[in-house]
Motif scaffolding. Sequence first.
Motif, mmCIF file in Angstrom:
data_model
loop_
_atom_site.group_PDB
_atom_site.id
_atom_site.type_symbol
_atom_site.label_atom_id
_atom_site.label_comp_id
_atom_site.label_asym_id
_atom_site.label_seq_id
_atom_site.Cartn_x
_atom_site.Cartn_y
_atom_site.Cartn_z
ATOM 1 N N THR A 39 40.013 30.514 33.677
ATOM 2 C CA THR A 39 39.671 31.513 32.925
ATOM 3 C C THR A 39 38.510 32.265 33.607
ATOM 4 N N LEU A 40 38.487 33.533 33.706
ATOM 5 C CA LEU A 40 37.361 34.410 34.158
ATOM 6 C C LEU A 40 36.916 35.015 33.088
ATOM 7 N N ARG A 41 35.605 35.017 33.400
ATOM 8 C CA ARG A 41 34.393 35.695 32.583
ATOM 9 C C ARG A 41 33.592 36.665 33.003
ATOM 10 N N GLY A 42 33.306 37.549 32.394
ATOM 11 C CA GLY A 42 32.306 38.658 32.694
ATOM 12 C C GLY A 42 33.072 39.651 33.430
ATOM 13 N N THR A 43 32.590 40.136 34.540
ATOM 14 C CA THR A 43 33.222 41.015 35.401
ATOM 15 C C THR A 43 34.367 40.444 36.235
ATOM 16 N N LEU A 44 34.454 39.248 36.498
ATOM 17 C CA LEU A 44 35.705 38.656 37.181
ATOM 18 C C LEU A 44 36.847 38.800 36.559
ATOM 19 N N LYS A 45 36.843 39.178 35.273
ATOM 20 C CA LYS A 45 38.266 39.338 34.445
ATOM 21 C C LYS A 45 39.230 40.155 34.910
ATOM 22 N N LYS A 46 38.547 41.320 35.678
ATOM 23 C CA LYS A 46 39.434 42.132 36.434
ATOM 24 C C LYS A 46 40.289 41.716 37.375
ATOM 25 N N LEU A 47 39.842 40.644 38.022
ATOM 26 C CA LEU A 47 40.814 39.924 39.033
ATOM 27 C C LEU A 47 42.091 39.323 38.658
ATOM 28 N N PHE A 48 42.204 39.250 37.354
ATOM 29 C CA PHE A 48 43.448 38.702 36.671
ATOM 30 C C PHE A 48 44.287 40.128 36.252
ATOM 31 N N ASP A 49 43.880 41.279 36.332
ATOM 32 C CA ASP A 49 44.567 42.633 35.993
ATOM 33 C C ASP A 49 44.375 42.399 34.405
ATOM 34 N N GLY A 50 43.302 41.997 33.927
ATOM 35 C CA GLY A 50 43.004 42.306 32.558
ATOM 36 C C GLY A 50 43.351 41.040 31.590
ATOM 37 N N ASP A 51 43.892 40.052 32.518
ATOM 38 C CA ASP A 51 44.329 38.677 31.599
ATOM 39 C C ASP A 51 43.091 37.925 31.583
ATOM 40 N N LYS A 52 42.790 37.335 30.614
ATOM 41 C CA LYS A 52 41.467 36.356 30.398
ATOM 42 C C LYS A 52 41.754 34.989 30.976
ATOM 43 N N GLU A 53 43.003 34.529 31.082
ATOM 44 C CA GLU A 53 43.297 33.346 31.660
ATOM 45 C C GLU A 53 44.630 33.095 32.146
ATOM 46 N N ARG A 54 44.759 32.099 33.106
ATOM 47 C CA ARG A 54 46.121 31.554 33.589
ATOM 48 C C ARG A 54 46.358 29.964 33.590
ATOM 49 N N LYS A 55 47.564 29.640 33.264
ATOM 50 C CA LYS A 55 48.017 28.194 33.618
ATOM 51 C C LYS A 55 48.381 28.085 35.129
ATOM 52 N N VAL A 56 48.013 27.537 35.935
ATOM 53 C CA VAL A 56 48.564 27.253 37.318
ATOM 54 C C VAL A 56 48.645 25.959 37.496
ATOM 55 N N GLU A 57 49.489 25.861 38.794
ATOM 56 C CA GLU A 57 49.843 24.514 39.312
ATOM 57 C C GLU A 57 48.835 24.537 40.507
ATOM 58 N N VAL A 58 48.059 23.435 40.733
ATOM 59 C CA VAL A 58 47.151 23.420 41.739
ATOM 60 C C VAL A 58 47.360 21.617 42.554
ATOM 61 N N PRO A 59 47.151 21.602 43.772
ATOM 62 C CA PRO A 59 47.377 20.578 44.396
ATOM 63 C C PRO A 59 46.653 19.199 43.551
ATOM 64 N N ASP A 60 47.058 18.046 43.515
ATOM 65 C CA ASP A 60 46.321 16.829 42.945
ATOM 66 C C ASP A 60 45.021 16.904 43.498
ATOM 67 N N ASN A 61 43.987 16.490 42.675
ATOM 68 C CA ASN A 61 42.645 15.926 43.222
ATOM 69 C C ASN A 61 41.920 17.387 43.991
ATOM 70 N N CYS A 62 42.266 18.506 43.656
ATOM 71 C CA CYS A 62 41.699 19.684 44.331
ATOM 72 C C CYS A 62 40.336 19.953 44.047
ATOM 73 N N THR A 63 39.529 20.756 44.568
ATOM 74 C CA THR A 63 38.365 21.091 43.964
ATOM 75 C C THR A 63 38.414 22.474 43.257
ATOM 76 N N CYS A 64 37.371 22.944 42.558
ATOM 77 C CA CYS A 64 37.428 24.195 41.924
ATOM 78 C C CYS A 64 37.434 25.313 42.916
ATOM 79 N N ASP A 65 36.958 25.104 43.973
ATOM 80 C CA ASP A 65 37.099 26.148 45.111
ATOM 81 C C ASP A 65 38.334 26.407 45.543
ATOM 82 N N GLU A 66 39.046 25.319 45.744
ATOM 83 C CA GLU A 66 40.530 25.195 46.168
ATOM 84 C C GLU A 66 41.464 25.787 44.997
ATOM 85 N N ALA A 67 40.942 25.573 43.661
ATOM 86 C CA ALA A 67 41.877 26.007 42.677
ATOM 87 C C ALA A 67 41.882 27.602 42.670
#
Length: 79
Positions: free
Chosen positions: A6-34
Amino acid sequence: MEITITLRGTLKKLFDGDKERKVEVPDNCTCDEALRTVGINYKELPNFGFVAVNGMRVMIDDRLSPGDELKAWSRVSGG
C-alpha cells in the motif's frame, strides 16, 4: 509468497492512482526487495519517508512473511 503493498501520501501516484496491490515476492524478502519488485527504488525518491508492516513501523531491511501488508509512506512537510 503473496503480500499487499500500500502506498500512502504522494507515493500513491507510483501505482497510477491505485492505493494498493497484491504482489508475489520471493520468500523471506526484505521491504526494500518487495518495493523493488514493483519498480520502486526508495533511494531514488526524495519524498520517501518510511515503511510499516502490519501497522508497525519497521526498518527498510526487515524481512516479510506471507500475507504481510507493507505500507510505504511519503515524507511529510509543512510550513
